[in-house]
Scaffold this active site. Structure first.
Site, PDB file in Angstrom:
ATOM      1  N   ASN A   1       1.013  -1.225  -0.001  1.00  0.00           N
ATOM      2  CA  ASN A   1      -0.064   0.028  -0.009  1.00  0.00           C
ATOM      3  C   ASN A   1       0.860   1.256   0.120  1.00  0.00           C
ATOM      4  OD1 ASN A   1      -1.820   2.000   0.529  1.00  0.00           O
ATOM      5  ND2 ASN A   1      -2.386   1.527   2.437  1.00  0.00           N
TER       6      ASN A   1
ATOM      7  N   LYS B   1      -0.060   4.146  -0.307  1.00  0.00           N
ATOM      8  CA  LYS B   1      -0.482   5.530   0.437  1.00  0.00           C
ATOM      9  C   LYS B   1      -0.347   6.752  -0.756  1.00  0.00           C
ATOM     10  CE  LYS B   1       0.075   3.503   4.854  1.00  0.00           C
ATOM     11  NZ  LYS B   1       0.015   3.539   6.131  1.00  0.00           N
TER      12      LYS B   1
ATOM     13  N   HIS C   1      -9.519   1.059   5.176  1.00  0.00           N
ATOM     14  CA  HIS C   1      -8.283   1.338   5.797  1.00  0.00           C
ATOM     15  C   HIS C   1      -8.520   2.194   6.982  1.00  0.00           C
ATOM     16  CE1 HIS C   1      -4.214   2.617   6.454  1.00  0.00           C
ATOM     17  NE2 HIS C   1      -3.795   1.488   5.791  1.00  0.00           N
TER      18      HIS C   1
ATOM     19  N   GLU D   1      -6.965   4.710   7.991  1.00  0.00           N
ATOM     20  CA  GLU D   1      -6.555   5.955   7.536  1.00  0.00           C
ATOM     21  C   GLU D   1      -7.800   6.630   6.968  1.00  0.00           C
ATOM     22  OE1 GLU D   1      -2.792   5.329   5.739  1.00  0.00           O
ATOM     23  OE2 GLU D   1      -1.761   4.828   7.657  1.00  0.00           O
TER      24      GLU D   1
ATOM     25  N   GLU E   1      -5.293  -5.062  10.813  1.00  0.00           N
ATOM     26  CA  GLU E   1      -4.183  -4.179  10.761  1.00  0.00           C
ATOM     27  C   GLU E   1      -4.539  -3.386  12.200  1.00  0.00           C
ATOM     28  OE1 GLU E   1      -2.349  -2.775   6.720  1.00  0.00           O
ATOM     29  OE2 GLU E   1      -4.291  -1.510   7.310  1.00  0.00           O
TER      30      GLU E   1
ATOM     31  N   GLY F   1       2.730   1.812  10.948  1.00  0.00           N
ATOM     32  CA  GLY F   1       3.809   3.050  10.752  1.00  0.00           C
ATOM     33  C   GLY F   1       4.369   3.343  12.043  1.00  0.00           C
TER      34      GLY F   1
ATOM     35  N   SER G   1       3.502  -2.407  10.315  1.00  0.00           N
ATOM     36  CA  SER G   1       4.784  -2.510  10.631  1.00  0.00           C
ATOM     37  C   SER G   1       5.452  -3.796  10.088  1.00  0.00           C
ATOM     38  CB  SER G   1       5.413  -2.057  12.106  1.00  0.00           C
ATOM     39  OG  SER G   1       4.877  -0.684  12.418  1.00  0.00           O
TER      40      SER G   1
HETATM   41  C1  PEP Z   1      -0.777   0.292   6.238  1.00  0.00           C
HETATM   42  O1  PEP Z   1      -0.888   1.360   6.404  1.00  0.00           O
HETATM   43  O2  PEP Z   1      -1.855  -0.377   5.700  1.00  0.00           O
HETATM   44  C2  PEP Z   1       0.379  -0.331   7.214  1.00  0.00           C
HETATM   45  C3  PEP Z   1       0.449  -1.713   6.949  1.00  0.00           C
HETATM   46  O3  PEP Z   1       1.569   0.402   6.754  1.00  0.00           O
HETATM   47  P1  PEP Z   1       3.026   0.231   7.574  1.00  0.00           P
HETATM   48  O4  PEP Z   1       3.518  -1.165   7.049  1.00  0.00           O
HETATM   49  O5  PEP Z   1       3.919   1.364   7.309  1.00  0.00           O
HETATM   50  O6  PEP Z   1       2.853   0.035   9.106  1.00  0.00           O
END
Ligand code: PEP
Length: 250
Positions: A10, A12, A93, A95, A163, A169, A208
């Protein structure tokens, strides 16, 4: 049953035309790992370019509107993603749930629109830190699953991504035991609702994931892949995660 590992990047709101070479490098390195499904979800602006540059690669959107067209300034409809060359879309997601106020009903409508347009779907769920700390994570996530999933769909057309919001992040990851408990609970809820088809549905972990922790997370029970943010932006960081998935797939 054996479910194929699925590793999805992703991007983003990152990446312009300068990132095309990175996507090419990622799919070139992934090609020998035929036991793993790999996808990249770049910003909308790159979908057409990447789909044209990388025939056969799975390119996805990061969101779609629930309507097929209309007066929705700034939004992108599922059929538009298909027209641009996407075959996949992420919905729900955190976000977007948190940043844009999307409800479970909104996410469900988007997933239904995406499936109707012919896209496959990755539907995200996950709890905030306070909910994890209060012991309510599983109830929270199962309520999101119940409220966000479309009423009916083919098992191979929709994957769930668990998630935990506090892991996105941040460099923080849940314990393997906590990941297995959550994925097991999601699988059980899917089985109650969809019967045997639940064994075919993929449940990805996201938050992460990196080259160092991928083998442990991807090897956890009921973890069928990873949704990766930051570490998917470069081949140098993303390819080791794909390789870890391939190693586990044998
Ligand atoms: C995400 O936002 O879907 C995600 C998993 O981000 P990160 O791997 O940077 O934690």
């Amino acid at each position: 049953m054996a479910r194929r590992k699925y590793v999805v990047g992703n991007w983003k709101m990152n990446g312009g035309s300068a990132a095309i070479g990175e996507a090419e490098a990622i799919f070139a390195a992934a090609a020998p790992h035929t036991s793993v499904d790999v996808a990249i979800c770049p910003p909308f602006t790159l979908i057409g370019t990447l789909a044209a540059a990388l025939p056969g690669a799975t390119i996805g959107g990061q969101d779609c509107h629930h309507a097929a067209s209309g007066a929705f300034t700034g939004s992108v409809a599922a059929p538009m993603l298909v027209d641009a060359g996407a075959t996949l879309v992420i919905v729900g997601h955190s976000e977007r749930r948190d940043g844009c106020g999307e409800t479970d009903a909104d996410v469900q409508a988007k997933a239904e629109a995406a499936l109707g347009a012919g896209l496959t779907v990755i539907l995200c769920v996950g709890e905030p830190r306070a909910v994890r700390e209060s012991g309510g994570a599983i109830d929270h996530v199962l309520a999101q699953v119940a409220g966000s999933l479309p009423a009916a769909f083919a098992a191979n057309r929709l994957a769930i991504a668990y998630e935990p919001i506090w892991a996105i992040g941040t460099g923080l990851v849940p314990t393997v035991a906590d990941v297995e408990a959550m994925h097991g609970a999601i699988r059980a809820a899917l089985a109650t609702r969809f019967g045997g088809a639940a064994q075919e549905m993929r449940i990805l972990y996201g938050g992460s994931v990196n080259g160092e922790n991928a083998a442990e997370l991807l090897g956890a029970r009921d973890v069928d892949g990873a949704l990766v943010g930051g570490a998917s932006l470069t081949a140098g960081k993303f390819v080791p995660i794909i390789a870890a998935a391939a190693e586990l797939a044998g």
